[in-house]
Structure formats: structure tokens, C-alpha cells
Design a protein around this motif. Structure first.
Motif, PDB file in Angstrom:
ATOM      1  N   GLU A  57       0.664  -1.295   0.025  1.00  0.00           N
ATOM      2  CA  GLU A  57       0.067   0.203  -0.237  1.00  0.00           C
ATOM      3  C   GLU A  57       0.697   1.408   0.050  1.00  0.00           C
ATOM      4  O   GLU A  57       0.514   2.455  -0.674  1.00  0.00           O
ATOM      5  N   PHE A  58       1.804   1.305   0.625  1.00  0.00           N
ATOM      6  CA  PHE A  58       2.858   2.265   0.706  1.00  0.00           C
ATOM      7  C   PHE A  58       3.377   2.666  -0.854  1.00  0.00           C
ATOM      8  O   PHE A  58       3.423   3.912  -1.236  1.00  0.00           O
ATOM      9  N   ASP A  64       0.833   6.643  -7.223  1.00  0.00           N
ATOM     10  CA  ASP A  64       0.108   7.729  -7.249  1.00  0.00           C
ATOM     11  C   ASP A  64       0.796   9.178  -7.219  1.00  0.00           C
ATOM     12  O   ASP A  64       0.200  10.026  -8.163  1.00  0.00           O
ATOM     13  N   ARG A  65       1.612   9.353  -6.298  1.00  0.00           N
ATOM     14  CA  ARG A  65       2.308  10.572  -6.406  1.00  0.00           C
ATOM     15  C   ARG A  65       3.036  10.912  -7.414  1.00  0.00           C
ATOM     16  O   ARG A  65       3.082  11.935  -7.767  1.00  0.00           O
ATOM     17  N   TYR A  66       3.821   9.949  -7.880  1.00  0.00           N
ATOM     18  CA  TYR A  66       4.701  10.128  -9.106  1.00  0.00           C
ATOM     19  C   TYR A  66       3.786  10.364 -10.306  1.00  0.00           C
ATOM     20  O   TYR A  66       4.189  11.276 -11.120  1.00  0.00           O
ATOM     21  N   ARG A  74       3.884   8.123 -19.415  1.00  0.00           N
ATOM     22  CA  ARG A  74       3.162   6.718 -19.269  1.00  0.00           C
ATOM     23  C   ARG A  74       3.929   5.747 -18.490  1.00  0.00           C
ATOM     24  O   ARG A  74       5.240   5.374 -18.701  1.00  0.00           O
ATOM     25  N   LEU A  75       3.314   5.391 -17.504  1.00  0.00           N
ATOM     26  CA  LEU A  75       3.940   4.325 -16.517  1.00  0.00           C
ATOM     27  C   LEU A  75       3.450   3.018 -16.917  1.00  0.00           C
ATOM     28  O   LEU A  75       2.476   2.558 -16.530  1.00  0.00           O
ATOM     29  N   ASP A  76       4.458   2.219 -17.719  1.00  0.00           N
ATOM     30  CA  ASP A  76       3.648   0.693 -18.209  1.00  0.00           C
ATOM     31  C   ASP A  76       4.193  -0.373 -17.071  1.00  0.00           C
ATOM     32  O   ASP A  76       3.856  -1.521 -17.426  1.00  0.00           O
TER      33      ASP A  76
END
Length: 331
Positions: A57-58, A64-66, A74-76
Motif C-alpha cells: 500500500e505504501f 499515485d504521487r509520481y 506513461r508508466l507501463d
């Protein structure tokens, strides 16, 4: 293994017992060290009851922050490395004494939570992969990437491939070695930076420095510091010589805090390794070049490999569908 040019970046995490380092690793051409954006450290989320779930979860919160901070990328895929015993093939954190998990399925839980591929590995192992691909480890088929800090661990390469052994390969810091004054002890109890500082503090009450301060004291003639430094060199030399004899390594890349000692470490270490070996070729001892970002880069290498494999799989399926359509008889 190299990071290939791609449209997407990789968000990499290097989890430690105290802090977790994160960074956005950009695509790079073959042989290039990738640029890393927005490198930050965060206190690692700890929980004695559910250490694995809390860490997942951390990390999801950091994703989400990044993603919010870097909407242009785009983070694939994601890369995650953790300490302790790690079974990379099964995606398990087998055991981490300071973080508390046992046989936790990190890869599966992270992929389920994040909805994208996750490359999961051991912190020293993925840092070793980065040094082999892009740093001081290039050019050798049989080598040891030895990280000497508070503790000691290694990544071992034989015939160009890293030994894994279900997560148990490379725990050289916990191998037995001759102890000062006789007997045996685990090697990192004498050879690590943490051991150097601890042993001097035990001998000289009131000392609160680290291994670097002990080295400076030894260079100024402090006999106790000289003995403790010499003991550390002897322990490291024993471990390296044993590894040469057992698996034939020809290069040792040394990273971690102790490597910053430079010639004060490398010159006496090479001399002692030479004395301990007989007919075996003497390994080249070199300093790691990727520094503290090696773990992030290594995690990104694994994540980019996942993306490449996924693309290749999609291409094969598309080609197979096209061939099947061509062979389908007309009605």
C-alpha cells in the motif's frame, strides 16, 4: 540486459530497512546510463503485523504521487527491489529480519494492486545487474559485485549469468570466516563498515564515528584503528579468495560505503588476495561506478525487460492470428 528506447518510463523503488528510494527512470539506448528524474527518499512503511501488505500500500501511494507529479510520462511497468532473502523466480520476499515478512508474494500482490507488470528483485542483485550491464562490471563473464556497507552481500555471475539458487546465492556476509583472535565468525561481523565502527566503539568508549573515521585514525597512527582496519581487510580478502577458488571469478566490483576508502582499501586487499591464492588467476578489483542509483537502474532494467517481453508476446499473437485468418477456408 539493456534498457531499450520506449515511449514509457519506469518508476523504480529501492526499499531499505529505514528509507525507500524512488525515481522515474527514463528510456535509454543500448549502453547508455539512463536519466533518473525526481529521485526522493521516503521513510519505509513498517508494520509488525502485516509488513508485506503495508509495504504494498505504501508503494501504491508513491505510484499515485509520481503519476500525478509527472503526467507527461506513461508508466507501463514498475521495478521494486527489497533486502533480505528474495526468490525472484517466484516473486517472493522469503525473509527480511529487519522488515518482518516471511514468504510474502510481493510480485503478485503488487501487480494485482497496481494493475501493471512489476519487476521484483533483491536489492544487491539488481544493483549488480546494473553494474554488469552499464557500469564497472562490463566485460567479465565470471565476477562478483560485492556491496560492503552496514552489512555485506554480493551478486555472483558465472558464465555471464547471475546465480540465484532460490534467493540464497550471494549471502557472502553470512559465510563463516576466520575471526580476529581465532575461531570463526560470519564475515560481515569483521569485514563490514558497520563492524569496523562497532568494534572501534567497543574498544574506545565514547567513539561515535563510522568506518571512515576509523580509517582516518588508523592513518594517523592509532594502533587499535589499524588493527580493526587490517582485520576487515583480512575478512574481505578471505571471502574473495574463496569465491575465486570455488567459481573462478576474474573481476570483483566493490560498492557500498567502504569502497569510498579508495586505495586504502583496494591496495592491501589485492595484496592479501594474492597471498591467499595459489595457481588461480588473480581477480581484478575495481570500484563500482553507478553509485547509490545502481538499485534503481537495475530495477528499471528488469521492468523494461518485462515491457519488451510483453510487446514481443503481443506481436507473436497478432502474427499468429493473421496466419490463422489467412488459412481459414472461405465459406
Amino acid at each position: 540486459m539493456t534498457i531499450q528506447k520506449a515511449e514509457s518510463a519506469v518508476l523504480a523503488f529501492d526499499v531499505g530497512g529505514t528509507d525507500t528510494k524512488a525515481g522515474l527512470v527514463l528510456p535509454a539506448s543500448r549502453g547508455e546510463i539512463p536519466e533518473i528524474l525526481d529521485i526522493e527518499r521516503f521513510p519505509t512503511a513498517l508494520d509488525a503485523e502485516n509488513p508485506g501488505d503495508v509495504l504494498v500500500e505504501f508503494l501504491a501511494g508513491l505510484v499515485d504521487r509520481y503519476a500525478a507529479a509527472h503526467p507527461a510520462y506513461r508508466l507501463d511497468a514498475f521495478g521494486v527491489s527489497v533486502p533480505g532473502l528474495v526468490d525472484e523466480a517466484r516473486g517472493l520476499g522469503i525473509y527480511a529480519a529487519n522488515l518482518g515478512w516471511h514468504d510474502y508474494p510481493f510480485k503478485a500482490r503488487l501487480e494485482n494492486r497496481l494493475g501493471r507488470p512489476v519487476a521484483f528483485g533483491h536489492d544487491v542483485a539488481v544493483a549488480g545487474d546494473a553494474e554488469v550491464a552499464l557500469g564497472a562490471g562490463q566485460g567479465a563473464q565470471n565476477e562478483m559485485i560485492l556491496v560492503v556497507g552496514t552489512g555485506i552481500a554480493a551478486a555472483l555471475y558465472v558464465d555471464g549469468r547471475r546465480l540465484q539458487a532460490g534467493g540464497y546465492a550471494g549471502e557472502v556476509g553470512h559465510a563463516m570466516a576466520p575471526a580476529p583472535g581465532g575461531g570463526l565468525n560470519i564475515m560481515e561481523a569483521t569485514g563490514s563498515a558497520g563492524a569496523i565502527a562497532r568494534r572501534y566503539a567497543e574498544a574506545v568508549p565514547g567513539f561515535s564515528g563510522g568506518a571512515r573515521e576509523v580509517l582516518h585514525l588508523s592513518q594517523r597512527g592509532d594502533l587499535m584503528a589499524q588493527q580493526i582496519w587490517a582485520d576487515a581487510i583480512a575478512a574481505l580478502a578471505f571471502s574473495i579468495a574463496q569465491t575465486v577458488a570455488m567459481i573462478g571469478i576474474t573481476k570483483v566490483v566493490i560498492g557500498g560505503g567502504l569502497a569510498e576508502a579508495g586505495a586504502a582499501l583496494f591496495e592491501p586487499l589485492a595484496e592479501q588476495v594474492d597471498r591467499l591464492l595459489t595457481f588461480q588467476p588473480r581477480p581484478l578489483l575495481v570500484k563500482a561506478t553507478l553509485g547509490q542509483n545502481a538499485g534503481l537502474i537495475g530495477s528499471a532494467l528488469k521492468a523494461q525487460s518485462l515491457i519488451a517481453s510483453q510487446i514481443q508476446g503481443n506481436d507473436r499473437r497478432a502474427a499468429g492470428s493473421a496466419t490463422a485468418a489467412e488459412l481459414k477456408p472461405a465459406l
